[in-house]
Design a protein around this motif. Sequence first.
Motif, mmCIF file in Angstrom:
data_model
loop_
_atom_site.group_PDB
_atom_site.id
_atom_site.type_symbol
_atom_site.label_atom_id
_atom_site.label_comp_id
_atom_site.label_asym_id
_atom_site.label_seq_id
_atom_site.Cartn_x
_atom_site.Cartn_y
_atom_site.Cartn_z
ATOM 1 N N PRO A 1 48.982 149.875 -46.445
ATOM 2 C CA PRO A 1 49.968 149.138 -47.735
ATOM 3 C C PRO A 1 51.418 149.686 -48.136
ATOM 4 O O PRO A 1 51.699 151.053 -48.162
ATOM 5 C CB PRO A 1 48.121 149.999 -48.741
ATOM 6 C CG PRO A 1 47.927 151.074 -48.120
ATOM 7 C CD PRO A 1 48.272 150.653 -46.421
ATOM 8 N N THR B 1 49.721 146.370 -51.176
ATOM 9 C CA THR B 1 49.151 145.339 -50.855
ATOM 10 C C THR B 1 49.585 145.299 -49.363
ATOM 11 O O THR B 1 50.474 145.544 -48.878
ATOM 12 C CB THR B 1 49.938 143.737 -50.956
ATOM 13 O OG1 THR B 1 49.541 143.586 -52.626
ATOM 14 C CG2 THR B 1 50.113 143.247 -50.688
ATOM 15 N N ASP C 1 50.635 140.902 -45.802
ATOM 16 C CA ASP C 1 50.358 139.741 -46.963
ATOM 17 C C ASP C 1 51.578 139.989 -47.378
ATOM 18 O O ASP C 1 52.325 137.841 -48.034
ATOM 19 C CB ASP C 1 50.019 140.666 -47.955
ATOM 20 C CG ASP C 1 48.459 140.476 -47.332
ATOM 21 O OD1 ASP C 1 47.520 139.267 -46.977
ATOM 22 O OD2 ASP C 1 47.394 141.029 -47.772
ATOM 23 N N GLN D 1 50.702 138.892 -57.393
ATOM 24 C CA GLN D 1 50.191 139.016 -56.526
ATOM 25 C C GLN D 1 49.477 138.276 -55.663
ATOM 26 O O GLN D 1 49.925 136.846 -55.680
ATOM 27 C CB GLN D 1 49.085 140.419 -56.373
ATOM 28 C CG GLN D 1 49.534 141.855 -57.307
ATOM 29 C CD GLN D 1 50.244 142.546 -55.645
ATOM 30 O OE1 GLN D 1 50.450 141.582 -54.457
ATOM 31 N NE2 GLN D 1 51.135 144.053 -56.182
ATOM 32 N N ASN E 1 43.573 143.053 -56.798
ATOM 33 C CA ASN E 1 44.472 143.987 -56.312
ATOM 34 C C ASN E 1 46.071 143.490 -57.305
ATOM 35 O O ASN E 1 47.338 144.184 -57.566
ATOM 36 C CB ASN E 1 44.973 144.358 -55.447
ATOM 37 C CG ASN E 1 46.135 143.558 -54.722
ATOM 38 O OD1 ASN E 1 46.047 141.967 -54.878
ATOM 39 N ND2 ASN E 1 46.812 144.069 -53.920
ATOM 40 N N SER E 2 45.128 142.321 -58.638
ATOM 41 C CA SER E 2 47.121 142.697 -59.300
ATOM 42 C C SER E 2 46.991 143.527 -60.746
ATOM 43 O O SER E 2 46.043 144.632 -60.780
ATOM 44 C CB SER E 2 46.256 140.769 -60.326
ATOM 45 O OG SER E 2 45.668 141.491 -61.053
#
Length: 711
Positions: A47, A51, A55, A306, A311-312
Amino acid sequence: MGAKKGGKPEDAAEDMPHVPLKAILLADSFTTKFWPITLECPKVLLPLVNTRMIDYTLAWLESANVEEVFVFCCSHSKQIISYLDKSKWVKQPNFSVTTIESLNCISAGDALRLIYERNVINGDFILISGDTVSNMVLKQALDEHKERRQKDNNAVMTMVIKQSKPSQITRQTRLGTDELFMVINPTTKQLLYYEDKSDNLKGNLTLDKSFLAENTSISVHNDKQDCYIDICSEEVLSLFTDNFDYQHLRRHFVKGLLVDDIMGYKIFTHEIHSDYAARIDNFRSYDSISKDIIQRWTYPFVPDVQFSTSNSANLERHGIYRASEISQSYSANIGRFTYIGKGSSIGGRTIILNSVIGEGCKIGDDVFIEGCYIWNNVTIEDGCKLKHAILCDGVVMKSESVLEPGVILSYNVVVGQGFVVPPYSKASLLPQPVQQDSDEELEYADNNSGIIPITDTLENGNIGLKLELSDLGIGGRGFIWSISEVDHEEEWRHSVAPIPESKLIELTQTAFDNLEINVQEDNVLPVLDEQESGDESDDEIRDEYQIFEKEIEATFLRGVHEKVKEDHIILEVNSLRLSYNLALENCASALFYSMMKLALDTPHNSPANLVKNVNDVVSCWGKLLKPYLQGIDDEIEVLMKFEEMCLENGNEYAPVFVQILHLLYDKDIIQEEAILKWADEREDADESDKVFVKQSEKFIQWLNEASEEED
């Protein structure tokens, strides 16, 4: 109707088949820099501000109109394939992601040779690693590459580079990378030479006589950052296939092409300026790029915009991001530039500063967290203290335990009650491999899962593992990996912890040394064009000062947010001044601008509150200006800089110019003599240049009268 003279039929463009832009994404880093974490999880799935790294890379490729991405994965390939199969990327229109799996490749060169055999690339392509964050607009670089290819088939590659911190001290502070030297043709942008300090380069750059004879116009740089984004022709893949000694992309391939006189292949550069691009090479760059994301340098790839709604986070004042379903005690204190993940809870009187908290974390009472990266489902019990550390998923810190700066805790490690983990320690449930391959390209545990079962290891007596279990206190669980003397000396360079004071001084002294360019058979010297000989235009000088000013502002803000000592900030400013070859007064005006901008950006609802903000900033950080205000003229430069700020459109400082001038006088930043001389110099100026002198008439009169009384 026929074609126009000298042209093609009008519908020729419509008849040409569409060639999709493709990219090769290397999901293997082929290094050990993220051990022990990457023994259990691939680096691209770690992460980055909650994120996954990959990504960010895929989001940028999609925004750059890449239509087909081939993700090469080897180590932990099953994890990567499983993640991508469930991700949104497999459902995007006009954007396909295909995985290519191999369990035998040990380098980037091996990966590219395998991709060549698959015959999936049939034109220009983007080569990038899955740990790269960028928001650059690709079109210009791509157009330049294609235009060069039309004129010269040997132009096989375009490397994206960026202006870097031009001194060793600031580069080490930011990304922890080795100093990089490039020689570039200033007219054609062709790359002529590429070397970094990892290849035993110790401050001296030696250029052969024949090299200088062949290249009469060169530009030597140690202020460029390699973004590791390459635009390649399909010949690049065949070159790897023809040369099995090409393993590393830069150390072998790039340097190999630059010294190959037979084939004549060429590499060019494309420099970006306002765009962002950086690669996460080590824990220090992980820390720096995380901060850049939180401070929105990577927009639109930022926490509140995001890649998925799950996960925003919402952006609040002071750069604080909060996801949903957070439980926070009223007495908890969340500081600037902090991200709190979904479903996490924070206890009473807990302080969190400049940190990223993942999802589902449980943080108790009276906990102090600063500069840390806490991933998902971590438990931190009451009274713990941790600074500048990384805690992976499932870590537990029992009550009153402490993490010293630079600590890395891998998955599910447990720190016992009251235990103090020493600085730069790395702890894991996996024993430390004793025999590590000397080749930097290797980063492997088990190719399928990456997890080495501890029970099997102990029972089988595997000679490749170290079995000394270090006690992590009462109730602790995990191995603390030992650090060799050589690695320990360099551990600070790649750590998330701030650079130790002794090393900072050492770096500063090194930065003061001028780069030496030695020419073998020194009767031949490089002939530089007018730009390189020092005849810079006013626009170029102005642009360089603006870059310098931004560097100073970034250095100052990092010092404020990370509570860096004043002496350390001054060392960095001095290093930047030498790198840009500027005067003390330039440092003073740039630092003053940074302070005033910080006060302006701090929330306020009235002119009086703005003046209070200025008072707070100057009281705390005004001492930084003292080394650069060596005379009256330097102080006048600061006053003129303040005038410039007040004249900017919509600036709130103009109405309170006099109050702040008085404040600077009271704080001994600007002396009486400087203010009076500044007013005298404006006496014969145009009316438009006397606005603030007139506004300050009463204050100036008071100073004159006070001066007369003293006489």
